[in-house]
Design an enzyme around this catalytic site. Structure first.
Site: not given
Ligand code: NOJ
Ligand code: CA
Length: 542
Positions: A203, A245
């Site tokens: 993330d 990401e």
């Protein structure tokens, strides 16, 4: 084991909390998801990406993690997790979990010790987060959650200092200057590998380090740390895929692949809004423009592509004019907008027009990289823009037309999020069971096109050659690997379109992969083409 399995994979993103509730408490859980593996196998996906499952106060659906090495009790236990993995593997499905290295929850024991000088472990943890006496540092870093946060700094009364956070104020950023933090996150990675994972989504990787006078994104120190994570994975569990990401422009994203020694995959964020833009304008130009500035990846790496996900449809990587256009077309009501994006699902975005949903998916499945489907989009689920933040995109999966859409046996009032009940997208109209029974449903169409994609390695591994027909409403390209050449044609407009294509390698037979018919036997290199409104064709050459 094939180490680059992810190049051929079709991914499916699942919000465990909203998928299936096994124990009737109104909350989806790991055993509920396990009970749906046969459905997912039949759908034709290869790998499931689970949104965060670790303990958390859930102010950001688990991206605010309060314990990295356990399962949230709402979702079950570590044993349930291992059962899920075992059952998935039996069916040839892979499991991807989240690593959230940039920030924890403010409820994490590390932050509690860090903020409180009276805490017995304060000395150990005091430098685990980014503390400052002033909120004027790193002023060049943008604010990401614009609708919620006025600053990247929040004052903490207990410590009497400001702490740094790139996302919500309850998600303090960890301090990667501290070698203890570097090691701690490495141990978290090791922990999940030990539980059994096939891949890890990292993330928010761009923000690990801060440097004065920079945007505090994509810094060399950040890349150096990500390379260490990769080296660890290669030594400890080779074949474990790292998916980052980084929501950045393509030229900045390729840095996350390093020279094949950093992340295996990264999402191609800027491509996604341009697929919607091209459809809205009936003109392929936006897609061409972004591909012109998309560098080649190292041989061992792969793009991840998607139409929708659990977040707002981000318009960070477009110009202000393009953003205004996208908002006007796709988010006419203020409530549909969030931060720099649009909080709507695929079907409502495309006016529930099955032709547009199919042509968009056809592009997704045949363009570059490996595609990610978002749970519920395979049946055309709707959204609820009146729920807070991004919750409206994360409502319970609609399995059938019975109570709670078959998601849970709990009382309606105790569901963690309400099921969609409106007359168009409600579970009485839109559900898995009804679509399984209907040969013409979106679900059965999705199953079919996934199965066709899987038979052809060129989609995951081939090169992309964009063609330039004069008619700009047609998006045409060839995907080619050693085995196959496949010509893909898409009509981006609501009217019938014609053009003549120049084929790169001459004519020959064209087999329509979707209808099975042998379409043309052209001796010449020019091919006349006619496409119905939003029509698409997958033609195997030669
Ligand atoms: C990206 C995630 O996709 C999003 O849902 C989350 O809020 C932020 N990172 C912060 O972790
Ligand atoms: Ca449950």
């Amino acid at each position: 084991m094939v180490q680059d399995w992810f190049k051929d994979a079709i991914f499916y993103e699942v919000f465990v909390r909203a998928y299936a509730d096994s124990n009737g408490d109104g909350i989806g859980d790991l055993l509920g998801l396990t009970s749906k593996l046969d459905y997912l196998k039949e759908l034709g996906v290869d790998a499931l990406w689970l949104l965060p499952i670790s303990p958390s106060p859930l102010r950001d659906d688990g991206y605010d993690c309060s314990n990295y090495v356990d399962v949230h009790p709402d979702y079950g236990t570590l044993e349930d997790y291992r059962t899920l993995v075992e059952e998935a593997h039996k069916r040839g499905l892979r499991i991807i979990v989240e690593l959230i290295p940039n920030h924890s929850s403010d409820q994490h024991a590390w932050f509690q010790a860090s903020r409180d000088p009276a805490h017995p472990e304060h000395d150990k943890y005091r430098d685990w987060y980014v503390w400052s006496d002033t909120d004027q540092r790193y002023a060049d870093a943008r604010i990401i959650f614009l609708d919620y946060e006025p600053s990247n700094w929040t004052y903490d009364e207990v410590r009497g200092m400001y702490y740094w956070h790139r996302f919500f104020h309850h998600q303090p950023d960890l301090n990667y200057e501290n070698p203890e933090v570097q090691r701690a996150m490495m141990r978290v990675l090791q922990f999940w590998i030990d539980q059994g994972v096939d891949g890890i989504r990292i993330d928010a990787p761009p923000y690990l380090y801060e440097r004065e006078g920079t945007s505090c994104e994509n810094l060399p120190e950040t890349h150096a740390y990500l390379k260490r994570l990769r080296a660890f994975v290669d030594a400890y569990a080779p074949g474990t895929m790292l998916l980052s990401e980084a929501n950045q422009w393509p030229e900045d994203v390729v840095a996350y692949m390093g020279e094949g020694d950093e992340m295996h995959m990264n999402f191609h964020f800027p491509l996604m809004p341009r697929i919607f833009m091209a459809l809205a304008r009936a003109d392929r130009t936006p897609i061409e423009q972004i591909m012109a500035r998309t560098p080649d990846l190292p041989e061992s790496c792969q793009w991840g592509t998607f139409l929708r996900c659990h977040d707002e449809l981000t318009l960070e990587m477009v110009t202000p004019e393009e953003r205004a256009f996208m908002w006007e077309v796709y988010a006419p009501e203020a409530r549909m907008r969030l931060n720099l994006g649009i909080r709507r699902r695929l079907a409502p975005l495309l006016d529930n027009d099955v032709r547009r949903i199919q042509v968009a998916n056809s592009i997704l499945l045949t363009f570059i990289g490996s595609p990610f489907l978002y749970y519920g989009d395979e049946i055309g689920m709707g959204d609820n823009i009146w729920l807070e933040d991004r919750d409206g995109l994360r409502t319970p999966m609609q399995w059938e037309d019975g109570p709670n859409a078959g998601f849970s046996t709990a009382s309606k009032e105790s569901l963690s999020d309400p099921v969609i009940e409106d007359p168009v997208y409600g579970y009485k109209q839109v559900n898995v069971k009804a679509q399984e029974a209907d040969p013409d449903s979106l679900l059965n169409w999705t199953r079919w096109v996934l199965s066709v994609r899987k038979q052809h390695t060129a989609f995951g591994r081939g090169r992309l050659h964009l063609l330039s027909p004069e008619n700009r409403a047609i998006l045409a390209y060839v995907r080619q690997d050693k085995e196959q050449s496949i010509l893909l044609l898409h009509n981006l407009s609501a009217t019938r379109q014609e053009t003549t294509l120049e084929l790169p390698d001459g004519g020959g037979q064209l087999a329509d992969l979707l209808s099975g018919e042998v379409l043309v036997s052209a001796a010449s290199t020019t091919l006349p083409v006619a496409l119905e409104p939003y029509g698409y064709r997958w033609l195997k050459l030669g």
